[in-house]
Write a protein that holds these residues in place. Structure first.
Motif, PDB file in Angstrom:
ATOM      1  N   PHE A 129       6.813   0.672 -47.074  1.00 62.55           N
ATOM      2  CA  PHE A 129       6.951   0.045 -45.756  1.00 62.55           C
ATOM      3  C   PHE A 129       6.631  -1.451 -45.813  1.00 62.55           C
ATOM      4  O   PHE A 129       5.678  -1.877 -46.462  1.00 62.55           O
ATOM      5  N   SER A 130       7.432  -2.254 -45.106  1.00 56.92           N
ATOM      6  CA  SER A 130       7.359  -3.715 -45.231  1.00 56.92           C
ATOM      7  C   SER A 130       6.153  -4.341 -44.524  1.00 56.92           C
ATOM      8  O   SER A 130       5.789  -5.470 -44.816  1.00 56.92           O
ATOM      9  N   ASN A 176      10.482   6.589 -40.868  1.00 62.17           N
ATOM     10  CA  ASN A 176      10.528   5.130 -40.723  1.00 62.17           C
ATOM     11  C   ASN A 176      10.516   4.696 -39.259  1.00 62.17           C
ATOM     12  O   ASN A 176       9.878   3.706 -38.894  1.00 62.17           O
ATOM     13  N   ASN A 198      13.444  -1.658 -43.273  1.00 57.94           N
ATOM     14  CA  ASN A 198      12.981  -0.592 -44.157  1.00 57.94           C
ATOM     15  C   ASN A 198      14.056   0.434 -44.483  1.00 57.94           C
ATOM     16  O   ASN A 198      13.927   1.201 -45.431  1.00 57.94           O
TER      17      ASN A 198
END
Ligand SMILES: [Zn+2]
Length: 212
Positions: A129-130, A176, A198
């Motif tokens: 995950f960013s 997500n 993502n």
């Protein structure tokens, strides 16, 4: 005796019992019409009863046929299997068939598979995950209207058990989506941008899920 409906003939099975006072008409899984009645009922009176209740019986046939059709497939991770009930041990997959014991608890099995897989996918997607987010607690439930829920305060992500029946890409999308809610509580454009970062092809999965 038979009943004709939609150009198909359905067998009528009559069971007369001394203990029966009333007459019951049922359509069972075998798609036969089962009439249980008293030993005093004549064939003529039964025929008459069938005639009088023709519409009701046809409705029962429709509903039973639908059930048979729906139960005719077994879905697991996006694949459909033909179910064969047998005296085998538990559950056994063989190409596009699955052999299931009569006493096997399918829901329990789904839950067990989901417990391992959903956690594995949560960890996988969480690592990638960013943005920095708290590690979510995972819950799995059978839900009828939603694929996932995120509680922003408790960081609990609840995933629909039904996802176990679909391809993993949809599970990843829901994870997500729900993780993105830990940054944005709404469905704003910033939220969708984060989902896209993502999961660049998220729109495809989101749209396909509407058809489930
Ligand atoms: Zn959402």
């Amino acid at each position: 005796m038979q009943l004709t409906y939609n150009n198909k003939d359905y067998d009528i099975l009559i069971e007369k019992k001394a203990s029966n006072r009333n007459t019951y008409i049922r359509v069972k899984k075998d798609l036969k019409i089962h009439v249980t009645t008293s030993i005093f009922s004549t064939n003529r009176s039964i025929e008459r009863l069938i005639k009088d209740n023709y519409d009701k019986i046809c409705k029962m046939i429709d509903s039973e046929e639908k059930k048979v059709k729906n139960n005719n497939g077994f879905f697991y991770l996006g694949k459909k299997y033909v179910v064969i009930y047998s005296s085998c041990d538990g559950i056994n997959f063989d190409k596009d068939k699955v052999y299931i014991n009569h006493d096997f608890d399918i829901d329990k099995w789904y839950k067990k598979q989901a417990k391992d897989l959903f956690l594995e996918r949560l960890n996988y997607n969480y690592e990638k995950f960013s943005r920095k987010i708290p590690y979510p607690k995972l819950r799995i439930r059978k839900m009828t209207t939603r694929w996932g829920v995120c509680n922003i305060k408790t960081h609990i992500i609840t995933l629909n058990l039904e996802l176990i029946k679909r391809d993993i890409c949809y599970l990843d999308y829901v994870i997500n989506h729900e993780m993105s809610h830990l940054i944005y509580g709404d469905h704003s454009s910033a939220f969708w941008k984060l989902v896209e970062t993502n999961m660049p092809d998220y729109k495809k999965y989101r749209d396909e899920m509407k058809e489930f």
